[in-house]
Design a protein around this motif. Structure first.
Motif, PDB file in Angstrom:
ATOM      1  N   VAL A 213       1.003  -1.085   0.044  1.00 19.30           N
ATOM      2  CA  VAL A 213      -0.062   0.014  -0.047  1.00 19.30           C
ATOM      3  C   VAL A 213       0.901   1.239  -0.064  1.00 19.30           C
ATOM      4  O   VAL A 213       1.970   1.405   0.857  1.00 19.30           O
ATOM      5  CB  VAL A 213      -0.967   0.071   1.285  1.00 19.30           C
ATOM      6  N   LEU A 250      -8.297   3.977   1.993  1.00 20.13           N
ATOM      7  CA  LEU A 250      -6.880   3.842   2.569  1.00 20.13           C
ATOM      8  C   LEU A 250      -6.581   3.681   3.760  1.00 20.13           C
ATOM      9  O   LEU A 250      -5.880   2.579   4.142  1.00 20.13           O
ATOM     10  CB  LEU A 250      -5.701   4.801   1.975  1.00 20.13           C
ATOM     11  N   LYS A 253      -7.512  -0.114   4.538  1.00 23.20           N
ATOM     12  CA  LYS A 253      -6.259  -0.992   4.374  1.00 23.20           C
ATOM     13  C   LYS A 253      -5.270  -1.042   5.211  1.00 23.20           C
ATOM     14  O   LYS A 253      -4.823  -2.039   5.811  1.00 23.20           O
ATOM     15  CB  LYS A 253      -5.649  -0.762   2.994  1.00 23.20           C
ATOM     16  N   ARG A 256      -6.251  -2.550   8.648  1.00 21.00           N
ATOM     17  CA  ARG A 256      -6.105  -4.096   8.834  1.00 21.00           C
ATOM     18  C   ARG A 256      -4.767  -4.302   8.667  1.00 21.00           C
ATOM     19  O   ARG A 256      -4.509  -5.757   9.181  1.00 21.00           O
ATOM     20  CB  ARG A 256      -6.909  -4.691   7.305  1.00 21.00           C
ATOM     21  N   MET A 257      -3.590  -3.806   8.398  1.00 17.24           N
ATOM     22  CA  MET A 257      -2.545  -4.326   8.499  1.00 17.24           C
ATOM     23  C   MET A 257      -1.842  -4.093   9.962  1.00 17.24           C
ATOM     24  O   MET A 257      -0.842  -4.694  10.281  1.00 17.24           O
ATOM     25  CB  MET A 257      -1.521  -3.329   7.489  1.00 17.24           C
TER      26      MET A 257
END
Length: 279
Positions: A213, A250, A253, A256-257
């Motif tokens: 990302v 964004l 994402k 979630r990491m």
């Protein structure tokens, strides 16, 4: 068709219709410009799509060029909608930390959910007192105190359990040295304490994460309405709904990491120990 493409086509149509009206009225550009109180150069730019005319400009042109009532209403409304869209997509730059804190404070006061991402700095709401002083260290004393006071008002809103605060930071933000090793370790301990609040969620994206990302800069999102981005010379506010949705996607994402819970506790303790070993 995307919103920018629709906007471009609408602007082309407006300029084309104004040029058509002038041609059918058999008026020169010079005569039309003089009659409507604008320069010939400005009229030329409007007709060639290089300049978005004001609503007043369009009203004067359609009146002078004897457009039908339906055409007048249509073109004036088209100009009005294009200006509304341009205003929506406008990015507002605030200069000065104190002014930025005040502007953000007003937005934050209305937001039910505030989301923050930082790639190389601890978010201001999570900064310890010593870390904050280092961040503001280049300011004149009066500006520094004003910024600190404004930030304290913002932090007091975290006591409102009806509001949610979600933070995602990269591991590099916690390893980026701002002050002494002991001050950095103190900052990490401050994070551990703040995350115990019931309305605060903190996640850290570890350097071992398979990111895939691109996050070029830090940003803050307030509900689904505002995004603020810090740049070298100030802070930009973004309100266009399409842009806000992109930042929300964004953030999802990145969140979630991020690691949380026991995994986060272990990571924060390791980072704090690494800072202390440098002392």
């Amino acid at each position: 068709m995307t919103a920018p493409e629709r906007s471009r086509l609408a602007r082309e149509r407006l300029s084309r219709e104004l040029r058509r009206l002038r041609t059918e009225a058999k008026m020169t550009g010079t005569a039309t410009a003089r009659a409507t109180g604008m320069s010939q150069s400005k009229l030329s730019k409007i007709e060639n799509g290089m300049l978005l005319p004001s609503v007043t400009d369009v009203e004067r042109l359609v009146a002078e060029l004897a457009a039908t009532r339906e055409t007048r209403i249509e073109l004036v409304e088209l100009a009005r909608s294009l200006h509304a869209e341009a205003e929506t997509r406008r990015v507002v730059l605030h200069r000065g930390a104190h002014r930025h804190q005040q502007a953000i404070s007003r937005v934050e006061a209305r937001a039910a959910t505030s989301r923050f991402f930082q790639v190389n700095l601890v978010p201001s709401l999570l900064q310890s007192e010593s870390y904050l002083r280092i961040v503001l260290g280049t300011m004149p004393p009066a500006e520094q105190e004003a910024a600190v006071a404004a930030l304290r008002v913002r932090r007091s809103r975290m006591d409102d359990l009806a509001k949610q605060f979600v933070f995602v930071v990269s591991e590099s933000a916690l390893r980026w040295r701002m002050g002494s090793p002991e001050q950095m370790a103190e900052q990490i301990e401050h994070l551990i304490a703040v995350q115990r609040r019931p309305n605060v969620r903190i996640g850290v994206v570890p350097w071992t994460a398979d990111a895939n990302v691109v996050a070029l800069h830090g940003f803050h999102i307030y509900d689904e309405r505002y995004v603020t981005v810090s740049v070298l010379t100030g802070n930009a506010t973004i309100t266009d709904p399409l842009d806000v949705r992109e930042y929300l996607a964004l953030f999802g994402k990145l969140e979630r990491m991020a690691v949380r819970g026991e995994e986060l506790q272990a990571l924060l303790k390791r980072i704090a120990e690494d800072h202390r070993r440098l002392g």
